[in-house]
Design a protein around this motif. Sequence first.
Motif, PDB file in Angstrom:
ATOM      1  N   SER A   1       0.843  -1.194   0.000  1.00  0.00           N
ATOM      2  CA  SER A   1       0.000   0.000   0.000  1.00  0.00           C
ATOM      3  C   SER A   1       0.878   1.243   0.000  1.00  0.00           C
ATOM      4  CB  SER A   1      -0.919   0.009   1.220  1.00  0.00           C
ATOM      5  OG  SER A   1      -0.156   0.106   2.410  1.00  0.00           O
TER       6      SER A   1
ATOM      7  N   GLY B   1       0.293   5.804   0.141  1.00  0.00           N
ATOM      8  CA  GLY B   1      -0.706   6.832   0.372  1.00  0.00           C
ATOM      9  C   GLY B   1      -0.073   8.197   0.554  1.00  0.00           C
TER      10      GLY B   1
ATOM     11  N   LEU C   1       1.140   1.675   4.459  1.00  0.00           N
ATOM     12  CA  LEU C   1       0.342   2.296   5.512  1.00  0.00           C
ATOM     13  C   LEU C   1      -0.170   1.262   6.502  1.00  0.00           C
ATOM     14  CD1 LEU C   1      -1.902   4.692   3.370  1.00  0.00           C
ATOM     15  CD2 LEU C   1       0.458   5.034   4.157  1.00  0.00           C
TER      16      LEU C   1
ATOM     17  N   GLU D   1      -2.621   4.988   9.831  1.00  0.00           N
ATOM     18  CA  GLU D   1      -2.280   5.859   8.711  1.00  0.00           C
ATOM     19  C   GLU D   1      -3.323   5.776   7.607  1.00  0.00           C
ATOM     20  OE1 GLU D   1       2.580   5.991   8.908  1.00  0.00           O
ATOM     21  OE2 GLU D   1       1.615   4.275   7.948  1.00  0.00           O
ATOM     22  N   ASP D   2      -3.845   4.574   7.376  1.00  0.00           N
ATOM     23  CA  ASP D   2      -4.850   4.388   6.337  1.00  0.00           C
ATOM     24  C   ASP D   2      -6.067   5.279   6.578  1.00  0.00           C
ATOM     25  OD1 ASP D   2      -5.812   2.744   3.979  1.00  0.00           O
ATOM     26  OD2 ASP D   2      -7.385   2.288   5.418  1.00  0.00           O
TER      27      ASP D   2
ATOM     28  N   ALA E   1      -5.015   9.052   5.804  1.00  0.00           N
ATOM     29  CA  ALA E   1      -4.468   9.365   4.487  1.00  0.00           C
ATOM     30  C   ALA E   1      -5.457  10.167   3.646  1.00  0.00           C
ATOM     31  CB  ALA E   1      -4.089   8.092   3.758  1.00  0.00           C
TER      32      ALA E   1
ATOM     33  N   ASP F   1      -5.143   6.788  -0.778  1.00  0.00           N
ATOM     34  CA  ASP F   1      -4.406   5.534  -0.567  1.00  0.00           C
ATOM     35  C   ASP F   1      -4.608   4.619  -1.763  1.00  0.00           C
ATOM     36  OD1 ASP F   1      -6.530   3.266   0.332  1.00  0.00           O
ATOM     37  OD2 ASP F   1      -7.142   5.210   1.130  1.00  0.00           O
TER      38      ASP F   1
ATOM     39  N   ASN G   1      -3.441   0.543  -3.390  1.00  0.00           N
ATOM     40  CA  ASN G   1      -2.835  -0.782  -3.270  1.00  0.00           C
ATOM     41  C   ASN G   1      -2.248  -1.143  -4.621  1.00  0.00           C
ATOM     42  OD1 ASN G   1      -3.719  -1.444  -0.502  1.00  0.00           O
ATOM     43  ND2 ASN G   1      -5.760  -1.405  -1.399  1.00  0.00           N
TER      44      ASN G   1
ATOM     45  N   GLY H   1      -6.858   2.570  -6.278  1.00  0.00           N
ATOM     46  CA  GLY H   1      -6.577   3.821  -5.584  1.00  0.00           C
ATOM     47  C   GLY H   1      -7.778   4.720  -5.445  1.00  0.00           C
TER      48      GLY H   1
END
Length: 244
Positions: free
Chosen positions: A163, A165, A175, A179-180, A183, A186, A188, A202
């Motif tokens: 991931s 971000g 992340l 954090e996810d 963000a 973000d 993947n 995304g």
Amino acid sequence: MTARHDGRRPDQLRPVTIRPGAAAYAEGSALITMGRTEVLCAATIEERVPPHRRGQGGWVTAEYAMLPRATAERTPRERGGRIDGRTQEIQRLIGRSLRMATDLRALGERTIIVDCDVLQADGGTRTAAVTGGWVALALAAQRLVEAQLCRRPPVPRAVAAVSVGILGGVPCLDLDYREDHLAGADLNCVMTEDGRFVEVQGTAEREPFDERELMAVLELARSGVAELCATQRAALLPRPGTVG
């Protein structure tokens, strides 16, 4: 933003370990740990293929599940063969990614099922499942080669996922859960070990991001995947005290 809450640099992965052979009875398996996220991946070989693959080679598919207390609050088990939309989307991603790593004709008319079970979740469970799932897949394929059931290696390339971000305007790699949720965007990213993209997912969570920011996070993903692929390859090397 100058520092992340865990002290990592923006371009730094969480500590990663991959332990091969973690499931004693599976044809191939690996326990992957990325920070506090842990996923057990186990590959099963079946001597059959779905009807749509008959006469065309093999098949690789995946299933994904999360243990009830993998998260801070208990998540009810999925019962009766019914899975929610998130689970279905994740396991399809894992299956597509692992098929991209596989020469399905070389596999022959057999199926490899990779089960990915999240033991503990702290962000990045789907990307960890792809990365660990590839090791389980490669170990199962290695068994077929050693048994001379495949004329050529059916898993010729590595794939891994990570991931990325944008946190406080700064592109960041790998992340975690905290954090996810913070963000602004973000993504993947699934990539091959030679730096080619398999899949990118995304979303802008708060503000749209521009092309410059997109290119920055994709470059971070490329470097992260390269490091993860090196860890995958190291996990496949014979360990001291083993034969072969």
